[in-house]
Each structure stands twice: as structure tokens, then as C-alpha cells.
Design an enzyme around this catalytic site. Structure first.
Site, mmCIF file in Angstrom:
data_model
loop_
_atom_site.group_PDB
_atom_site.id
_atom_site.type_symbol
_atom_site.label_atom_id
_atom_site.label_comp_id
_atom_site.label_asym_id
_atom_site.label_seq_id
_atom_site.Cartn_x
_atom_site.Cartn_y
_atom_site.Cartn_z
ATOM 1 N N GLU A 65 0.827 -1.216 0.000
ATOM 2 C CA GLU A 65 0.000 0.000 0.000
ATOM 3 C C GLU A 65 0.854 1.256 0.000
ATOM 4 O OE1 GLU A 65 -1.948 -0.436 3.769
ATOM 5 O OE2 GLU A 65 -3.179 -2.110 3.129
ATOM 6 N N PRO A 66 1.694 1.429 -1.003
ATOM 7 C CA PRO A 66 2.562 2.606 -0.988
ATOM 8 C C PRO A 66 1.793 3.887 -1.324
ATOM 9 C CG PRO A 66 2.822 1.426 -3.044
ATOM 10 C CD PRO A 66 1.847 0.640 -2.236
ATOM 11 N N CYS A 116 -2.449 33.547 9.820
ATOM 12 C CA CYS A 116 -2.190 34.218 11.096
ATOM 13 C C CYS A 116 -1.738 33.240 12.183
ATOM 14 C CB CYS A 116 -3.451 34.924 11.549
ATOM 15 S SG CYS A 116 -4.829 33.772 11.654
HETATM 16 N N1 LLP Z 1 -1.385 1.979 4.518
HETATM 17 C C1 LLP Z 1 -1.861 2.454 5.690
HETATM 18 C C2 LLP Z 1 -2.740 1.613 6.489
HETATM 19 C C3 LLP Z 1 -1.511 3.744 6.116
HETATM 20 O O1 LLP Z 1 -1.974 4.205 7.266
HETATM 21 C C4 LLP Z 1 -0.662 4.543 5.299
HETATM 22 C C5 LLP Z 1 -0.285 5.898 5.705
HETATM 23 C C6 LLP Z 1 -0.198 4.011 4.088
HETATM 24 C C7 LLP Z 1 -0.575 2.724 3.735
HETATM 25 C C8 LLP Z 1 0.707 4.764 3.163
HETATM 26 O O2 LLP Z 1 1.914 5.076 3.753
HETATM 27 P P1 LLP Z 1 3.125 5.690 2.890
HETATM 28 O O3 LLP Z 1 3.532 4.642 1.895
HETATM 29 O O4 LLP Z 1 2.637 6.916 2.224
HETATM 30 O O5 LLP Z 1 4.177 5.954 3.880
HETATM 31 N N2 LLP Z 1 0.716 12.787 6.683
HETATM 32 C C9 LLP Z 1 1.979 12.123 6.971
HETATM 33 C C10 LLP Z 1 1.944 10.653 6.593
HETATM 34 C C11 LLP Z 1 0.834 9.872 7.254
HETATM 35 C C12 LLP Z 1 0.780 8.440 6.808
HETATM 36 C C13 LLP Z 1 -0.475 7.788 7.252
HETATM 37 N N3 LLP Z 1 -0.656 6.446 6.804
HETATM 38 C C14 LLP Z 1 3.077 12.877 6.230
HETATM 39 O O6 LLP Z 1 2.794 13.879 5.584
HETATM 40 O O7 LLP Z 1 4.243 12.517 6.322
#
Ligand code: LLP
Length: 401
Positions: free
Chosen positions: A259-260, A328
Site C-alpha cells: 500500500e505505498p 495568522c
Molecule cells: N497503509 C496504511 C494503512 C496507512 O496508514 C498509510 C499511511 C499508508 C498505507 C501509506 O503510507 P506511505 O507509503 O505513504 O508511507 N501525513 C503524513 C503521513 C501519514 C501516513 C499515514 N498512513 C506525512 O505527511 O508525512
């Protein structure tokens, strides 16, 4: 990559620009690394849920990992097949569960026994069998920012191994549940291989136990979390990542799901903002721009670094400054103490690696309209989301005044 001045002229600023060719490259690298096994790449829509981005994912053959029924519906609308859609998340409303089941998506990732009960009740009421997967929390430190670390028992996510076993045994015997998957997600922006290896091996062992109990798990979901380069991080090799998972799986016959989010879209995105003016209060130099924390909150929220390029300027006579927006709040900054040349009205700053968790985390704070989004593909550009207008801002309120 693109002529950012021309894009800023055509579409205005602030603006998100995504290079779809970069998404294709990232996707291809990932699929290539996984090619020794059956795999399904489910893009985490929370990173970037623009319909055209999702449609591009569909064209590449990706599925989608969703965290709300809104994301599920976006994925379906964009043409992602229902049998490639996963619904994850620590809290799902009854109506969300119901709609996901009615849409017959691939599976629901469950994160507690209580949630499983709700799914069982709803599935039985609808007369369907809910395909489920259980998110197991392997208690592994992903060694990343605490806000985006999720694989420790102190985090709210998933269930421990013993509870997971109980849940699988219950699900196997329940007529309205069909346990088909096993899942972990230990955090985001991970740049070490070992936490992935450890988590995969803990879950593969559990999977072997489940198979011994005749619980036929078909999908081994390793979540997301692969980090990207924002600054000078040393990221993990996708080949090693895949090999680590394969080693943990050994001879187990399962489809690998991942799940990237950030890995696929992070480095495809640029946030363009225009300089309004400079201000020097005698202590400090501020470059004030038209973008703000409501458009890109990562620096304010996590102290995240986004490289900033003074587009088309030479790096001469630079001095240190803070790059700040008009909101702000003192937390409204994109960078602190960075070196920039003297900036003039209408100069463009390009913030890099803004394709993931940029627009999707934006808001209307300070009644600022959400910005436009543009795709660049094969050398041409097109609008993929209109800039919001004042009318959009008040649309849901005006009739009540
Ligand atoms: N699968 C699940 C269950 C997740 O909770 C997430 C991300 C992903 C996949 C994807 O993760 P990734 O491959 O993008 O690392 N807003 C934060 C990141 C929060 C990630 C939340 N979950 C930021 O801006 O760094």
C-alpha cells in the site's frame, strides 16, 4: 522537468504540479522488484486522491488502499476495479462498512475485535460474506517521526498477535466473515530495511500458524511506508525491500499486497508559490509568499523539510531567511533559516517532493480557497483540479444566512 514560470502564468499560484511520468517510473520499479511473485500494488489514496492521479494509477494496473468511504468512492469513480480496493482504518462507521460491502470491494482491513463484530452484524444483515483482513501490530519500531510511526503497542493501530489469532478463528467459523488477508503497516517515511524485514517475518510466522488451522489466507499485505528522498536521506533499495519480504514468506503461497503512498507520488509533486514581498524587521529576514500552511502543512505539522528552489534565480548574494505564508499563525512557515538570493515581487519558489500528503492535507483555514492542481505528462500539461472560488467556499452555508 517543466517550465514552472509558464505553468505559474497559465494556472496561477499557489499551485500543485504533478509529473505523471515520475509516477509511472516509480510504479514500474516497484512492480519489477516484486515480479518473482503474484503482487497487487494498492496505492494509498490518502497521499494524493486527485481523481486524475487515481485514474493514472488505474491505467498502470494499481489498486487502491482507502481509509474512508469517500476514498473508496473516489477510487471507484476513477476506474479502479472493485476487486483491487482495500478499506483500512482504525474506525469505520456503520454506513461506511455497509457501503463498502455493497460495493463488493476486495477486503476490509480490520483493526479490533469490536470492529469485526460490527462488520459481522452488518454483513449478516445484508446477507453477504465480508472478506476481511486483520491488521496485526507487530510491536516494531519503524524508526521514523513519532507522528507517523504506527507499529508499536503504544499506537492506536491494529491488534496484537494473540488477539489476531482469536479473531481469525472466530472469523473462520462465522458465516458472514471470510478471512482472506493478513496486514501490517508500521509507519511512514521509513528509511531502514530491518523494521520491514522484522514485521514481515513476525506476520509470516503467524500466517503459518493460521494455515495449520486451515485458515486460508490469500493476501499478505505489507502496508506502505517506504521512505523517499526529501533532503539527503539514504532510502532503501526496492529490490532489497522485496527480497526481505520474499525471504520471510519462504514457500507460502500468497499474493503480496502493498500500500505505498509517498513512494509512488511524493517526488512527482511540486508546490509553486509566488513571492509577495520581503520583510526585514531588523532581527530577521522573511520572504512572504502567497502559499501557506493551509496549502502544505507538512513543515508546520512535522517540521518536515521540503527543498525550496528560487526558480530561475542565481544563488548569488544569498542571506538566511524564513519563508512564510500569510496565515495568522507563527507556525505558518515553509522553511526556516535557509539561504536565498534577494527575492522580488512575483518571483517563484518551487517546493519539491510535495506530491504526497500535500493537497490532501490542505484546508480552507483563513477562508483561503484550495489551490489548483496540474498534471504534466509526456511534455504537456493539463488542469486536473480547478482553483476553488469564493462561491465554492460559501456554497454549503449561504442558504442559511
Ligand atoms: N497503509 C496504511 C494503512 C496507512 O496508514 C498509510 C499511511 C499508508 C498505507 C501509506 O503510507 P506511505 O507509503 O505513504 O508511507 N501525513 C503524513 C503521513 C501519514 C501516513 C499515514 N498512513 C506525512 O505527511 O508525512
Amino acid at each position: 522537468m517543466a517550465d514552472f514560470s509558464a505553468l505559474a502564468r497559465t494556472y496561477g499560484t499557489p499551485l500543485y504540479v504533478y509529473n505523471f511520468d515520475t509516477i509511472t517510473e516509480q510504479f514500474t520499479t516497484l512492480k519489477e522488484a516484486f515480479k518473482a511473485r503474484k503482487s497487487l500494488v494498492c496505492f494509498a489514496a490518502k497521499a494524493n486522491s486527485n481523481l486524475s492521479v487515481l485514474k493514472h494509477m488505474a491505467k498502470l494496473g494499481a489498486g487502491c488502499d482507502c481509509v474512508s468511504i469517500g476514498e473508496v468512492k473516489r477510487a471507484l469513480f476513477a476506474g479502479i476495479p472493485k476487486y483491487k480496493i482495500i478499506f483500512s482504518g482504525v474506525g469505520k462507521r456503520d454506513d461506511e462498512i455497509e457501503e463498502a460491502l455493497q460495493n463488493d470491494i476486495l477486503m476490509l482491513n480490520l483493526e479490533s475485535e469490536e470492529e469485526m463484530k460490527r462488520v459481522e452484524i452488518i454483513a449478516s444483515r445484508l446477507g453477504v460474506q465480508a472478506r476481511i483482513s486483520i491488521r496485526v501490530n507487530p510491536n516494531i519500531d519503524a524508526q521514523t517521526h513519532p507522528y507517523i510511526s504506527t507499529g508499536l503497542h503504544e499506537n492506536k493501530f491494529g491488534v496484537d498477535i494473540e488477539s489476531a489469532k482469536r479473531m481469525y478463528i472466530h472469523a473462520k467459523n462465522a458465516t458472514s466473515l471470510d478471512p482472506v488477508g493478513i496486514h501490517f503497516h508500521i509507519g511512514s517515511q521509513i528509511t531502514e530495511l530491518q523494521p520491514f524485514r522484522d514485521a514481515a517475518s513476525v506476520l509470516a510466522n503467524l500466517l503459518r500458524n493460521l494455515k495449520a488451522l486451515q485458515i486460508d489466507i490469500k493476501f499478505f499485505d505489507v502496508g506502505g511506508g517506504v521512505g523517499i528522498r526529501y533532503d539527503n536521506e539514504i532510502t532503501i533499495s526496492l529490490y532489497d525491500y522485496a527480497q526481505g519480504i520474499f525471504t520471510a514468506l519462504g514457500g507460502l503461497d500468497v499474493t503480496l499486497v502493498c500500500e505505498p503512498g509517498r513512494y509512488l507520488v511524493g517526488n512527482c509533486g511540486y508546490f509553486l508559490t509566488k513571492v509577495l514581498y520581503e520583510k526585514n524587521n531588523g532581527y530577521k529576514r522573511f520572504v512572504i509568499v502567497d502559499g501557506a500552511m493551509n496549502d502544505l502543512i507538512r513543515p508546520s505539522l512535522y517540521g518536515a523539510y521540503h527543498e525550496i528552489e528560487a526558480y530561475g534565480k542565481t544563488m548569488e548574494h544569498t542571506t538566511l531567511c524564513d519563508v512564510v505564508g500569510p496565515v495568522c499563525e507563527s507556525g505558518d512557515f515553509f522553511a526556516k533559516s535557509i539561504a536565498l538570493p534577494p527575492m522580488e515581487h512575483d518571483d517563484i519558489l518551487v517546493l519539491k517532493s510535495a506530491g504526497a500528503y500535500g493537497f490532501t492535507m490542505s484546508s480552507n483555514y483563513n477562508s483561503r480557497t484550495r489551490v489548483a492542481e496540474v498534471a504534466v505528462e509526456n511534455g504537456s500539461d493539463r488542469l486536473i483540479r480547478k482553483r476553488e472560488s469564493f462561491e465554492d467556499l460559501i456554497a454549503l452555508e449561504k442558504e442559511y444566512v
